[in-house]
Design a protein around this motif. Sequence first.
Motif, PDB file in Angstrom:
ATOM      1  N   UNK A   1      10.538 -72.064  10.450  1.00  0.00           N
ATOM      2  CA  UNK A   1      10.279 -70.655  10.769  1.00  0.00           C
ATOM      3  C   UNK A   1      10.036 -70.438  12.253  1.00  0.00           C
ATOM      4  N   UNK A   2       9.625 -71.510  12.970  1.00  0.00           N
ATOM      5  CA  UNK A   2       9.244 -71.428  14.384  1.00  0.00           C
ATOM      6  C   UNK A   2       8.043 -70.513  14.596  1.00  0.00           C
ATOM      7  N   UNK A   3       7.158 -70.509  13.617  1.00  0.00           N
ATOM      8  CA  UNK A   3       5.943 -69.704  13.706  1.00  0.00           C
ATOM      9  C   UNK A   3       4.761 -70.479  13.146  1.00  0.00           C
ATOM     10  N   UNK A   4       3.551 -70.006  13.451  1.00  0.00           N
ATOM     11  CA  UNK A   4       2.347 -70.572  12.866  1.00  0.00           C
ATOM     12  C   UNK A   4       1.834 -71.809  13.587  1.00  0.00           C
ATOM     13  N   UNK A   5       0.777 -72.388  13.010  1.00  0.00           N
ATOM     14  CA  UNK A   5       0.125 -73.547  13.623  1.00  0.00           C
ATOM     15  C   UNK A   5       1.070 -74.731  13.718  1.00  0.00           C
TER      16      UNK A   5
END
Length: 221
Positions: A162-166
């Motif tokens: 996703x290339x997002x988040x922690x």
Amino acid sequence: MSSDNKDQLPGEHFEPRQTATSDDYTPDQAKSLPLDPARQRLVDEILALYSCKPTVERVKRYSSDCVYDDQFVYANDRYKMAAQWFALPKLFSASVNNGYEVVKNERDFIQFKNDQSWTFRLIPKTARVTGLVSLSLDPSTIDSDFIQVKYHKDQANEKDYSHEGFGFSFKKWQADNVPKVLNVPEMKEFEQDKHAAKEDVRKYGTGTEEGNAPKEDFTKR
């Protein structure tokens, strides 16, 4: 931008995206698609990098503005990516390729299932990992004897990134900081690549099919 100038775009532009019906990427070498000599040399050198045998020439198989993207790393230039390859022998005492299967061989793209055994240096343990390796090729080198890679993605399960988040923040932090602590002379060859062109990270909200990652069945060939 015209197709003639596509090679001038940085690696982010070349990201392949796909999800899978299964996380089983066990290769069947008998089904592997044939490659011409130049492409076979490229794959052989990528596999040598996976096998803890980094060299300057092998790292140069990537364009200066390449992206390397796997479950642990997001490196958005060749300097950061070189650090990952040269760090591997410090983390693993051995890495053995157990086989691979080329599942796609297109003009600007090579994809293969990979089976690798990693033996850790600090603990007496070997981990066997299969994954799907996707290589988007640099358009300006496709017809040469020395083909280079713009985007290298390694997926260990059925999802894309996703290339997002922690998790992504850690991947990027790791890639940004390993070069600062890695003391190997070969890194000097790639210092200029720190200034390679970059685009903003593409974010997808999810690593599932809804995140612009069409589902494919890699078990049927």
